[in-house]
Design an enzyme around this catalytic site. Structure first.
Site, PDB file in Angstrom:
ATOM      1  N   GLU A   1       0.776  -1.186   0.140  1.00  0.00           N
ATOM      2  CA  GLU A   1      -0.056   0.023   0.147  1.00  0.00           C
ATOM      3  C   GLU A   1       1.005   1.541   0.073  1.00  0.00           C
ATOM      4  O   GLU A   1       0.366   2.395  -0.495  1.00  0.00           O
ATOM      5  CB  GLU A   1      -0.957   0.020   0.959  1.00  0.00           C
ATOM      6  CG  GLU A   1      -2.300   0.567   0.874  1.00  0.00           C
ATOM      7  CD  GLU A   1      -3.158   0.195   1.952  1.00  0.00           C
ATOM      8  OE1 GLU A   1      -3.891  -0.664   2.237  1.00  0.00           O
ATOM      9  OE2 GLU A   1      -3.405   1.127   2.878  1.00  0.00           O
TER      10      GLU A   1
ATOM     11  N   HIS B   1       7.757 -26.308   1.636  1.00  0.00           N
ATOM     12  CA  HIS B   1       7.005 -27.409   0.971  1.00  0.00           C
ATOM     13  C   HIS B   1       5.698 -26.746   0.076  1.00  0.00           C
ATOM     14  O   HIS B   1       4.739 -27.480  -0.225  1.00  0.00           O
ATOM     15  CB  HIS B   1       6.467 -28.175   2.101  1.00  0.00           C
ATOM     16  CG  HIS B   1       7.598 -28.628   3.006  1.00  0.00           C
ATOM     17  ND1 HIS B   1       8.529 -29.889   2.658  1.00  0.00           N
ATOM     18  CD2 HIS B   1       8.210 -28.205   3.978  1.00  0.00           C
ATOM     19  CE1 HIS B   1       9.335 -29.956   3.756  1.00  0.00           C
ATOM     20  NE2 HIS B   1       9.203 -29.000   4.495  1.00  0.00           N
TER      21      HIS B   1
ATOM     22  N   LYS C   1     -13.115   2.458  -1.808  1.00  0.00           N
ATOM     23  CA  LYS C   1     -14.075   2.810  -1.001  1.00  0.00           C
ATOM     24  C   LYS C   1     -15.167   3.563  -1.351  1.00  0.00           C
ATOM     25  O   LYS C   1     -16.340   3.511  -1.091  1.00  0.00           O
ATOM     26  CB  LYS C   1     -13.193   3.532   0.239  1.00  0.00           C
ATOM     27  CG  LYS C   1     -12.342   2.763   1.269  1.00  0.00           C
ATOM     28  CD  LYS C   1     -11.848   3.428   2.499  1.00  0.00           C
ATOM     29  CE  LYS C   1     -11.075   2.693   3.449  1.00  0.00           C
ATOM     30  NZ  LYS C   1     -10.311   3.394   4.497  1.00  0.00           N
TER      31      LYS C   1
HETATM   32  O1  PA5 Z   1      -2.978   1.925   6.003  1.00  0.00           O
HETATM   33  C1  PA5 Z   1      -4.153   2.345   5.538  1.00  0.00           C
HETATM   34  O2  PA5 Z   1      -4.315   3.618   5.813  1.00  0.00           O
HETATM   35  C2  PA5 Z   1      -5.236   1.693   5.527  1.00  0.00           C
HETATM   36  O3  PA5 Z   1      -5.089   0.322   5.053  1.00  0.00           O
HETATM   37  C3  PA5 Z   1      -6.415   1.784   6.506  1.00  0.00           C
HETATM   38  O4  PA5 Z   1      -5.601   1.183   7.627  1.00  0.00           O
HETATM   39  C4  PA5 Z   1      -7.640   0.813   6.077  1.00  0.00           C
HETATM   40  O5  PA5 Z   1      -8.163   1.262   4.756  1.00  0.00           O
HETATM   41  C5  PA5 Z   1      -8.535   1.083   7.299  1.00  0.00           C
HETATM   42  O6  PA5 Z   1      -8.810   2.496   7.308  1.00  0.00           O
HETATM   43  P1  PA5 Z   1      -9.222   2.834   8.830  1.00  0.00           P
HETATM   44  O7  PA5 Z   1      -8.545   2.862   9.911  1.00  0.00           O
HETATM   45  O8  PA5 Z   1      -9.333   4.518   8.302  1.00  0.00           O
HETATM   46  O9  PA5 Z   1     -10.764   2.364   8.875  1.00  0.00           O
END
Ligand code: PA5
Length: 417
Positions: free
Chosen positions: A270, A291, A405
């Site tokens: 990410e 494995h 989202k």
């Molecule tokens: O790293 C990030 O920002 C995302 O992966 C969020 O953790 C994830 O989308 C969840 O978002 P939130 O904590 O706003 O619910």
């Protein structure tokens, strides 16, 4: 503490200009930290009393804490629990991570809970993620019906942004207790904030030791010289990525660290998967994946960089008893330990991968405890931030995730989408 062995890559010639680029990227990162644009390093200086106090109150009310959250709001806490707690200990407090909105799994989970002995920690930095909000609404309604509104409110704790989002508003309006995640700390960098620390404290883990390990690596990892192991690791990985190693495998030789691989996957994918760039992270566990995926790593496309994680000393030593001296097929195991077996497997795979010219490095942890896990989290957080600077991408945003989202909001009829 934590030792990085890059010796197998010593013949890889990294141009001096690229090393300088790495150093400059570290300097840029440090400037952003100083200007408070990036907050994950400063988490090591945050007070923890409120978290510890709240966990004590929750422990009096419950024997199970359900963490409702997804992505960066769950992976860190989940990693801490599975790395440091015994999953088979039925007498200790339990934390369950409810991440997905699979109706069948959610139904099974809810029906398994004794609500009178359960508390909930709803974690969302944005305070708006659909998966988390849907579960919150369901749980609040259920608790209200079963235990009454006052009790429902006292059993649900929020962890969210200090100012923004629906959870913050609801906390102000209805009185839910609420912990903050600093504004300049995003989900996948939040493990050492209240996001990961409240569940840890609930589990009686030492959050001070987690923080002090992270703090030590923060100190070393920001040093502006080529002794800095985090910098060297990041430069090597960046260089190899440019040379076509598009896949980054993380393989701890520890079942207990299997969730660490998953935490790493989110952090790497990410943070860096942007502008057509990035390195696809693959989570593995040694020796299990020997494995499963190892054949591909040995003999498949030469597009991988592999990081093995080993433990110098395990917390337990398990000796294999003598079985039958005359049975040669098994006698080689007699009187050896599982510790020797798992470490020998790791060393053998390291040798074999080098033989087939797959660049492979080892991170060795002295042992697995709060301190060393804190070291490991900080090592990869700083590394991904340096790498992001080198790649010239914004490590800390996630436009692709946000787009997904938004389409969900639209499909579900949210106003304004
Ligand atoms: O790293 C990030 O920002 C995302 O992966 C969020 O953790 C994830 O989308 C969840 O978002 P939130 O904590 O706003 O619910």
């Amino acid at each position: 503490m934590l030792n990085l062995d890059l010796s197998s890559c010593k013949n890889i010639k990294i141009p001096e200009s690229l090393k300088e680029k790495g150093l400059n990227s570290l300097k840029k990162l440090k400037k952003k930290i100083k200007e408070k644009k990036i907050g994950f390093i400063d988490l090591v200086n945050e007070p923890t009393e409120e978290i510890i106090q709240l966990s004590k109150e929750l422990k009096l009310l419950s024997d199970t804490l359900v963490v409702v959250g997804i992505g960066g709001s769950s992976l860190g806490g989940k990693t801490i629990q599975s790395s440091l707690k015994n999953p088979f200990d039925i007498n200790s407090k339990k934390v369950i991570f409810s991440e997905n909105i699979d109706p069948d799994y959610f139904n099974e989970l809810i029906n398994s809970l004794d609500l009178s002995k359960t508390c909930f920690n709803v974690i969302s930095k944005s305070g708006s993620t659909a998966e988390t909000m849907a579960q919150f609404i369901y749980i609040y309604d259920l608790l209200k019906k079963e235990l009454g509104e006052k009790e429902a409110i006292s059993r649900i704790i929020f962890t969210t942004d200090p100012k923004k989002g629906v959870l913050r508003k609801l906390s102000n309006k209805m009185g839910f207790k609420c912990l903050s995640v600093p504004e300049n700390v995003g989900g996948r960098f939040s493990v050492l904030s209240s996001v990961g620390l409240l569940p840890s404290s609930y589990l009686d883990l030492s959050i001070d030791n987690l923080i002090s390990g992270a703090s030590e690596v923060a100190r070393l990892g920001l040093e502006e010289n080529f002794e800095n192991m985090v910098l060297n690791y990041s430069i090597l990985k960046y260089f190899l990525n440019k040379e076509g190693k598009n896949i980054s495998v993380l393989m701890p030789y520890s079942t207990k660290l299997s969730n660490f691989s998953n935490w790493y996957v989110q952090l790497w994918a990410e943070s860096l998967g942007k502008k057509g760039l990035g390195q696809t992270p693959i989570p593995c566990v040694g020796a299990i994946d020997q494995h499963s995926q190892l054949q591909l790593f040995m003999d498949g496309p030469k597009d991988k960089f592999i990081t093995l994680i080993s433990l110098k000393k395990h917390n337990n030593e398990i000796k294999i008893p003598e079985f039958d001296k005359k049975l040669e097929a098994l006698d080689y195991l007699s009187n050896k330990t599982l510790n020797k077996l798992i470490n020998s497997e790791m060393e053998s795979i390291y040798t074999a991968l080098n033989e087939v010219k797959t660049p492979t490095v080892i991170i060795e942890l002295t042992k697995l405890d709060e301190y060393h896990l804190g070291c490991l989290f900080m090592f990869f957080e700083i590394s991904v931030a340096i790498t992001g600077e080198m790649m010239n991408v914004d490590t800390f945003n996630q436009p692709g995730v946000e787009l997904g989202k938004n389409y969900t909001y639209k499909k579900m009829g949210k106003k304004g989408y």
